[in-house]
Design a protein around this motif. Structure first.
Motif, PDB file in Angstrom:
ATOM      1  N   CYS A 185       7.741  19.487   9.351  1.00 33.40           N
ATOM      2  CA  CYS A 185       7.647  20.415   7.945  1.00 33.40           C
ATOM      3  C   CYS A 185       8.051  22.094   7.935  1.00 33.40           C
ATOM      4  N   GLU A 186       8.321  22.173   9.100  1.00 37.46           N
ATOM      5  CA  GLU A 186       8.644  23.748   9.448  1.00 37.46           C
ATOM      6  C   GLU A 186      10.112  23.705   9.697  1.00 37.46           C
ATOM      7  N   PRO A 187      10.910  24.768   8.784  1.00 34.40           N
ATOM      8  CA  PRO A 187      12.477  24.629   8.838  1.00 34.40           C
ATOM      9  C   PRO A 187      12.624  25.290  10.499  1.00 34.40           C
ATOM     10  N   GLY A 188      13.445  24.489  11.132  1.00 34.06           N
ATOM     11  CA  GLY A 188      13.662  25.056  12.498  1.00 34.06           C
ATOM     12  C   GLY A 188      12.678  24.927  13.466  1.00 34.06           C
ATOM     13  N   GLY A 189      11.429  24.226  13.415  1.00 37.79           N
ATOM     14  CA  GLY A 189      10.472  23.995  14.047  1.00 37.79           C
ATOM     15  C   GLY A 189      10.963  23.132  15.427  1.00 37.79           C
ATOM     16  N   VAL A 190      10.216  23.581  16.498  1.00 41.28           N
ATOM     17  CA  VAL A 190      10.615  22.820  17.788  1.00 41.28           C
ATOM     18  C   VAL A 190       9.401  22.387  18.488  1.00 41.28           C
ATOM     19  N   ASN A 191       8.258  22.424  18.016  1.00 47.06           N
ATOM     20  CA  ASN A 191       7.004  22.070  18.520  1.00 47.06           C
ATOM     21  C   ASN A 191       6.459  20.860  18.213  1.00 47.06           C
ATOM     22  N   THR A 192       6.958  19.725  18.900  1.00 50.03           N
ATOM     23  CA  THR A 192       6.848  18.542  18.341  1.00 50.03           C
ATOM     24  C   THR A 192       5.409  18.000  18.562  1.00 50.03           C
ATOM     25  N   PRO A 193       4.398  18.450  19.350  1.00 50.36           N
ATOM     26  CA  PRO A 193       3.366  17.974  19.551  1.00 50.36           C
ATOM     27  C   PRO A 193       2.391  18.735  18.558  1.00 50.36           C
ATOM     28  N   ALA A 194       2.922  19.668  17.894  1.00 54.90           N
ATOM     29  CA  ALA A 194       2.203  20.262  16.654  1.00 54.90           C
ATOM     30  C   ALA A 194       1.925  19.193  15.621  1.00 54.90           C
ATOM     31  N   HIS A 195       2.668  18.324  15.410  1.00 56.47           N
ATOM     32  CA  HIS A 195       2.757  17.517  14.299  1.00 56.47           C
ATOM     33  C   HIS A 195       1.580  16.547  14.717  1.00 56.47           C
ATOM     34  N   LEU A 196       0.791  16.330  15.653  1.00 54.52           N
ATOM     35  CA  LEU A 196      -0.096  15.459  16.171  1.00 54.52           C
ATOM     36  C   LEU A 196      -1.491  16.313  15.937  1.00 54.52           C
ATOM     37  N   GLY A 197      -1.758  17.241  15.585  1.00 53.37           N
ATOM     38  CA  GLY A 197      -2.885  18.164  15.746  1.00 53.37           C
ATOM     39  C   GLY A 197      -3.599  18.327  14.443  1.00 53.37           C
ATOM     40  N   TYR A 198      -3.206  17.654  13.259  1.00 60.87           N
ATOM     41  CA  TYR A 198      -3.901  18.046  12.042  1.00 60.87           C
ATOM     42  C   TYR A 198      -5.401  17.382  12.142  1.00 60.87           C
ATOM     43  N   ALA A 199      -5.804  16.786  12.893  1.00 62.41           N
ATOM     44  CA  ALA A 199      -7.357  16.512  12.737  1.00 62.41           C
ATOM     45  C   ALA A 199      -8.328  17.987  12.765  1.00 62.41           C
ATOM     46  N   ALA A 200      -7.525  18.965  13.438  1.00 63.42           N
ATOM     47  CA  ALA A 200      -8.275  20.209  13.314  1.00 63.42           C
ATOM     48  C   ALA A 200      -8.301  20.838  11.960  1.00 63.42           C
ATOM     49  N   ASP A 201      -7.701  20.379  11.023  1.00 64.47           N
ATOM     50  CA  ASP A 201      -7.456  20.985   9.779  1.00 64.47           C
ATOM     51  C   ASP A 201      -8.556  20.002   8.662  1.00 64.47           C
ATOM     52  N   ALA A 202      -8.961  19.026   9.323  1.00 59.35           N
ATOM     53  CA  ALA A 202      -9.933  18.243   8.487  1.00 59.35           C
ATOM     54  C   ALA A 202     -11.026  18.773   7.742  1.00 59.35           C
ATOM     55  N   ASP A 203     -11.534  19.741   8.478  1.00 56.53           N
ATOM     56  CA  ASP A 203     -12.747  20.349   7.944  1.00 56.53           C
ATOM     57  C   ASP A 203     -12.280  21.450   6.568  1.00 56.53           C
ATOM     58  N   ALA A 204     -11.097  22.046   6.954  1.00 56.79           N
ATOM     59  CA  ALA A 204     -10.804  22.898   5.733  1.00 56.79           C
ATOM     60  C   ALA A 204     -10.421  22.150   4.641  1.00 56.79           C
ATOM     61  N   ALA A 205      -9.548  21.242   5.147  1.00 53.53           N
ATOM     62  CA  ALA A 205      -9.263  20.291   3.770  1.00 53.53           C
ATOM     63  C   ALA A 205     -10.346  19.797   2.799  1.00 53.53           C
ATOM     64  N   ALA A 206     -11.325  19.196   3.646  1.00 57.92           N
ATOM     65  CA  ALA A 206     -12.636  18.703   3.094  1.00 57.92           C
ATOM     66  C   ALA A 206     -13.092  19.981   2.354  1.00 57.92           C
ATOM     67  N   ALA A 207     -13.118  20.998   2.657  1.00 59.29           N
ATOM     68  CA  ALA A 207     -13.960  22.139   2.072  1.00 59.29           C
ATOM     69  C   ALA A 207     -13.289  22.279   0.569  1.00 59.29           C
ATOM     70  N   PHE A 208     -11.823  22.351   0.975  1.00 60.44           N
ATOM     71  CA  PHE A 208     -11.033  22.638  -0.385  1.00 60.44           C
ATOM     72  C   PHE A 208     -11.180  21.538  -1.122  1.00 60.44           C
ATOM     73  N   ALA A 209     -11.329  20.196  -1.111  1.00 60.94           N
ATOM     74  CA  ALA A 209     -11.475  19.143  -1.772  1.00 60.94           C
ATOM     75  C   ALA A 209     -12.803  19.206  -2.610  1.00 60.94           C
ATOM     76  N   ALA A 210     -13.756  19.395  -1.873  1.00 64.41           N
ATOM     77  CA  ALA A 210     -15.275  19.622  -2.236  1.00 64.41           C
ATOM     78  C   ALA A 210     -15.534  20.535  -3.201  1.00 64.41           C
ATOM     79  N   ASP A 211     -14.655  21.492  -3.258  1.00 69.55           N
ATOM     80  CA  ASP A 211     -14.743  23.070  -4.101  1.00 69.55           C
ATOM     81  C   ASP A 211     -14.055  22.351  -5.598  1.00 69.55           C
ATOM     82  N   LYS A 212     -13.020  21.258  -5.358  1.00 74.95           N
ATOM     83  CA  LYS A 212     -12.304  20.973  -6.556  1.00 74.95           C
ATOM     84  C   LYS A 212     -13.110  19.893  -7.331  1.00 74.95           C
ATOM     85  N   VAL A 213     -13.768  19.123  -6.660  1.00 72.42           N
ATOM     86  CA  VAL A 213     -14.420  17.757  -7.308  1.00 72.42           C
ATOM     87  C   VAL A 213     -15.418  18.223  -8.212  1.00 72.42           C
TER      88      VAL A 213
END
Length: 213
Positions: A185-213
């Motif tokens: 997703c990042e132009p020129g990105g080279v940190n391949t393992p970063a693509h596997l770490g999005y579970a760390a954003d689950a809580d922030a994503a859920a908070a965003f969704a909860a605010d919209k529901v």
């Protein structure tokens, strides 16, 4: 299985395909208050997606107390075939349209990770053509359903590597996570393992969704 899947993802960003791993698919649910419709990433195991869908669903369960929640896993190959994302696009739109007709009061949270983000992008009218494992739009959510899509949660979205993002009708309801250095997703990105770490954003994503529901 997790090790095999990680190797498959590494092969994706490196340009080499491996055989797809199987994943279970959640069936269409009854009329809950909210349904999480999740499109998993390429080769990703898990019910709604091991790295994103499942953690986001669990986080939403904790935040949306007093509301009933169900999940639907978009039924598509999630492999490297040229038609994979298009098939996911068609299934997501077909499912949400039918579910909305059957459950007039139900709202939806759309979740997409990696190739699954392409699927969601296409379904809300933002083409992923030209992106990694992307495709042209084959179906879009009808205008009658649009007000019932409360939130769109995207992770490792390949169109961002092309300098594109969600604009228009769904923009204010969309949060789009791209980890630093993620080459998907990042132009020129080279940190391949970063693509596997999005579970760390689950809580922030859920908070965003909860605010919209």
């Amino acid at each position: 299985m997790r090790i095999r899947w990680c190797l498959a993802v590494l092969s994706l960003v490196g340009g080499t395909g491996l055989a797809a791993l199987s994943s279970s698919t959640a069936s269409a649910a009854a009329c809950t208050d909210i349904q999480v419709v999740s499109a998993r990433g390429t080769f990703e195991p898990g019910t709604l997606g091991l790295i994103v869908g499942d953690p986001v669903y669990a986080a939403l369960q904790k935040k949306l107390t007093g509301k009933t929640l169900s999940g639907y896993a978009v039924n598509y190959p999630a492999d490297l075939s040229l038609t994979s994302a298009a098939r996911g696009n068609a299934d997501l739109v077909n499912h949400v349209r039918n579910q909305a007709a059957a459950c007039p009061d139900q709202k939806f949270v759309l979740v997409g990770y990696s190739q699954g983000a392409n699927v969601v992008d296409n379904s809300i009218g933002v083409s992923s053509a030209g992106a990694v494992v992307g495709s042209p739009i084959v179906a879009t959510l009808p205008a009658s359903v649009e007000p019932r899509v409360s939130a769109v949660l995207l992770f490792g979205n390949p169109i961002r590597a092309l300098g594109r993002s969600v604009t228009g009708t769904y923009q204010s309801r969309t949060i789009d996570f791209c980890a630093k250095g993620d080459p998907v997703c990042e132009p020129g990105g080279v940190n391949t393992p970063a693509h596997l770490g999005y579970a760390a954003d689950a809580d922030a994503a859920a908070a965003f969704a909860a605010d919209k529901v």
